[in-house]
Scaffold this active site. Structure first.
Site, short mmCIF file in Angstrom:
data_model
loop_
_atom_site.label_atom_id
_atom_site.label_comp_id
_atom_site.label_asym_id
_atom_site.label_seq_id
_atom_site.Cartn_x
_atom_site.Cartn_y
_atom_site.Cartn_z
N LYS A 1 14.13 -10.45 129.80
CA LYS A 1 12.22 -9.56 129.38
C LYS A 1 11.65 -9.91 131.26
O LYS A 1 10.83 -8.71 131.39
CB LYS A 1 11.60 -11.30 128.99
N LYS B 1 23.48 -1.13 117.28
CA LYS B 1 23.26 -2.17 116.39
C LYS B 1 21.68 -1.66 115.97
O LYS B 1 21.06 -1.14 116.74
CB LYS B 1 23.30 -3.37 117.05
N LYS C 1 14.58 -2.22 115.97
CA LYS C 1 13.61 -1.71 116.53
C LYS C 1 13.23 -1.10 118.14
O LYS C 1 13.47 0.82 118.03
CB LYS C 1 12.30 -2.83 116.49
#
Ligand code: AMP
Ligand code: TRP
Length: 335
Positions: free
Chosen positions: A118, A204, A207
């Site tokens: 992240k 996969k 979003k």
């Protein structure tokens, strides 16, 4: 455990607009729905966790949180079986997070792969060092508080959450050693069949890849998406042999039609079935399968009174258990 039901907890963090996709449904929600009758179950929307990377967008987080909650209920989580609530409605998560943060060695959280990922993502987006917050580093500690505040025994999660659950177990052990035995060590329930759902482009479903079918998609959206979906690249004509294992349309059909898909796969392999027919049938199946879910979520989001009431009652039920835990914790720590 004196016949007491074991406690199971799981949560989902709202991302983007919040609507959940077929991967979330197959990989997580569907299992929760099955488990809600066997366990004392708590299912929550981790809205505070969304602040770890989106602290500038609190209105969007609030809206996305409601979408996730509506998808939980529309997918079959039953508010009379399972407490459904928003993390931000149960302040005991925050109190336990604070106390756990004091006994968390920095090295443990700095090493977590999701933190590094992240941090790199934020810097790629050009958001600079000041977007990497103290809260982001503490993500797994907040997640641990979410779990331990219910003294949960089991936590069904995807494989990607294994490192976080490891921190949760270590923190439970550390607390118990320092202050006395309060927490069971939470077990991750990672399903055997946790193969991931393939997205429309063969990767996969996610979003962030823009390759997902959402529980909120209308029949027109489903039809458009399936029409443009990835199939076997070498199959130009109906009579060319397909490779269903690598074809997004065939893979989605297996989900939509788990008992009958084999025949269509054999026909695809044998060159007896074209992609057009496959896509047409898949669209019909997905539309029928998702219709009741979409109708229910739309009703919940339009008539917000019912959703608010479910979330209020869910938080009330959750707070009873969380308050009990915090009493034990304060006692153990002499506060
Ligand atoms: P995420 O939206 O990635 O935070 O995932 C929320 C939950 O959905 C996790 O339990 C994931 O394991 C599950 N999930 C997400 N994408 C997929 C997928 N393509 N296939 C199966 N499970 C998924
Ligand atoms: N980190 C989880 C995810 O991204 C969401 C989450 C937050 C969670 N707190 C939790 C999952 C507690 C299980 C238990 O999917």
């Amino acid at each position: 455990m004196n016949g007491e039901k074991r406690v199971l907890l799981s949560g989902m963090q709202p991302t983007g607009t919040g609507a959940l996709h077929l991967g979330n449904y197959m990989g997580a929600l569907r299992k929760w729905v099955q488990l809600q009758h066997e366990y004392e179950m708590f299912c929550f929307v981790a809205d505070w966790h969304s602040l770890t990377t989106r602290f500038q967008e609190t209105e969007k987080i609030a809206e996305a949180g409601r979408q996730v909650a509506a998808d939980f209920i529309a997918s079959g989580l039953d508010p009379s079986q399972c407490a459904i609530f928003l993390q931000s409605h149960v302040p005991e998560h925050a109190e336990l997070h604070l106390l756990l943060s004091m006994i968390t060695p920095i090295g443990w959280v700095e090493r977590v792969p999701t933190f590094k990922e992240k941090r790199d993502l934020l810097s790629e987006r050009g958001e600079g060092d000041e977007s990497v917050s103290y809260g982001l580093l503490g993500y797994p500690v907040l997640q641990t508080a979410d779990i331990l505040v219910y003294r949960a025994n089991s936590v069904p999660v995807g494989r990607d959450q294994a490192a976080h659950l490891e921190i949760s177990r270590e923190l439970a052990r550390r607390f118990n050693r320092l202050y006395g035995n309060v927490f069971p060590e939470p077990q991750a329930l990672i399903g055997e069949d946790s193969g991931s759902v393939m997205g429309l482009d063969g990767r996969k479903m996610s979003k962030s890849y823009g390759n997902a079918i959402y529980l909120s998609d209308t029949p027109e959206m489903i039809s458009d998406k399936v029409r443009n979906a990835f199939t076997t690249p070498a199959k130009m004509r109906k009579t060319d042999p397909g490779v269903p294992e690598q074809c997004a349309v065939c893979q989605l059909r297996r989900l939509a039609d788990p008992h009958g898909y084999m025949v269509s796969w054999e026909e695809d392999r044998a060159g007896e079935r074209g992609c057009m027919q496959n896509k047409k049938e898949l669209t019909e199946m997905l539309v029928e399968w998702l219709r009741p879910i979409r109708e229910r979520r739309t009703a919940l989001l339009e008539n917000t009174g019912e959703l608010d009431e479910v979330l209020r009652q869910g938080a009330e039920k959750a707070r009873i258990r969380a308050a009990e835990t915090m009493k034990l914790v304060r006692n153990a720590m002499h506060f």
